[in-house]
Design a protein around this motif. Structure first.
Motif, mmCIF file in Angstrom:
data_model
loop_
_atom_site.group_PDB
_atom_site.id
_atom_site.type_symbol
_atom_site.label_atom_id
_atom_site.label_comp_id
_atom_site.label_asym_id
_atom_site.label_seq_id
_atom_site.Cartn_x
_atom_site.Cartn_y
_atom_site.Cartn_z
ATOM 1 N N ALA A 1 0.770 -1.351 0.376
ATOM 2 C CA ALA A 1 0.306 -0.163 0.537
ATOM 3 C C ALA A 1 0.384 1.342 0.075
ATOM 4 O O ALA A 1 0.139 2.246 0.465
ATOM 5 C CB ALA A 1 -1.133 -0.327 1.446
ATOM 6 N N PRO B 1 -6.741 1.105 5.218
ATOM 7 C CA PRO B 1 -6.653 1.008 3.922
ATOM 8 C C PRO B 1 -7.799 1.304 3.509
ATOM 9 O O PRO B 1 -9.116 -0.207 4.104
ATOM 10 C CB PRO B 1 -6.009 0.473 3.472
ATOM 11 N N VAL C 1 -1.918 1.787 -4.823
ATOM 12 C CA VAL C 1 -0.796 0.735 -4.643
ATOM 13 C C VAL C 1 0.324 0.744 -4.928
ATOM 14 O O VAL C 1 -0.477 0.995 -6.080
ATOM 15 C CB VAL C 1 -1.707 -0.328 -4.491
#
Length: 352
Positions: free
Chosen positions: A113, A233, A272
């Motif tokens: 991420a 996230p 990402v």
């Protein structure tokens, strides 16, 4: 403070889609990454090798409805090959350890991420290692509260002042007369790096407790009591967990939705990344897979996983490590048409 220098490249420099038909069980690359990108890595393996898969909830608590979802491949290979793929090729380290493994040359590619952290960059410099990274999907940093908390939205200023310790009661932001209990993630986690650089941007964060359930991504979903606030996230919140144990709030009047990630209207939209070592063999299956992720076919897999694909499939390379970071960008849309960017010399801050 290290910087990324972004320059445009000519359309002629756009690499063609790498052949992946020669990627087999025997030469499948070793991929590591963050908890939140585990489904994408597994689906990628299934699509490349021709396996079907299904989503299942993984036992995590005594309440089956609260369990997180995972990808279960339907292997059509031998048991030895299944074990090889699931234990050797698909690693399940966290963000920090996956980058450390890449720097140590224990894995061939990372999907995570975020890009390399400050601590990891120091380690890479000490070992004379440089990495290549590029965005492969879009996500967002989601702020979550307990479902019983009546607050639905915070301004950026309110959020920052909560985490500096200036705002301490929910009534100051339209909630109940109760003390706010902010939580942070552990240092070097993907969420914490995003929070410090994207949200706080150099502000001093208060001495708040870490969200901990074995320091896993599940921490916010079992530790946020009615007065708490934490972050994760959006993909992990909406796809992997998706059990109503927490509730995402809007920021600056913009709801935390997938549509607002697609439109880039949510303030904390992020990306990402995939990363490899810069000394990687350009003919290796790992590098072919790295390049494949930003082709039209690769972006279709990103979309199938539940992530938001890039606005344009981009051949973005950032080389960082012992020296200042340099990054060159080429943009190819999902129809395979190259576009030359007009902006040059953009500086993107990566370390504070």
């Amino acid at each position: 403070m290290s910087l990324i220098s972004v320059v445009s490249c000519s359309a002629e420099e756009t690499p063609s889609a790498p052949p992946i038909s020669d990627i087999t069980i025997d030469n499948f690359p070793i991929i590591d990454g963050s908890d939140s990108t585990d489904p994408l890595r597994t689906i990628l393996m299934c699509k490349i090798l021709g396996f079907n898969y299904k989503w299942e909830r993984r036992p995590f608590t005594q309440e089956p409805g609260a369990d997180i979802k995972m990808i279960v491949p339907e292997y059509t290979c031998s048991e030895d090959e299944r074990i090889y793929l699931s234990t050797h090729c698909l690693k399940q380290s966290n963000t920090h350890m996956s980058f450390m493994n890449l720097i140590d040359d224990k894995v061939e590619m990372v999907i995570a991420a975020r890009l390399i952290s400050r601590d990891e960059k120091v380690y890479a410099e000490e070992n004379g290692v440089t990495l290549i990274g590029k965005p492969i999907a879009k996500d967002a940093l989601t702020f979550m509260v307990n479902p019983l908390n009546p607050v639905n939205n915070l301004s950026i200023s309110q959020l920052q002042r909560i985490y500096t310790g200036e705002i301490t009661n929910w009534k100051e932001v339209g909630g109940n007369d109760e003390e706010i209990n902010p939580y942070v993630r552990n240092r070097n986690s993907g969420s914490q790096e995003k929070f410090e650089t994207l949200v706080m941007d150099g502000l001093t964060i208060g001495d708040f407790p870490e969200l901990q359930v074995g320091l896993t991504m599940m921490s916010p979903y079992y530790q946020l009591e009615e007065q708490g606030i934490g972050y994760s996230p959006f993909y992990y919140y909406s796809v992997i967990v998706d059990n109503g144990s927490t509730r995402a709030i809007g920021i600056n009047g913009v709801e935390m939705t997938k549509e607002n990630i697609i439109s880039n209207t949510y303030p904390y939209t992020t990306e990402v990344y995939a990363a490899v070592r810069s000394d990687i063999d350009r003919n290796s299956t790992a590098y072919k897979l790295f390049e494949f992720l930003t082709t039209a076919e690769g972006q279709n897999i990103v979309n199938e996983s539940g992530y938001v694909p890039l606005d344009k499939a981009s051949c973005v390379r950032s080389i960082y490590g012992a020296n200042d970071i340099t990054l060159s960008t080429i943009y190819t849309d999902l129809q395979g048409i190259s576009h030359k960017t007009r902006q040059k010399g953009i500086m993107i801050k990566t370390d504070v």
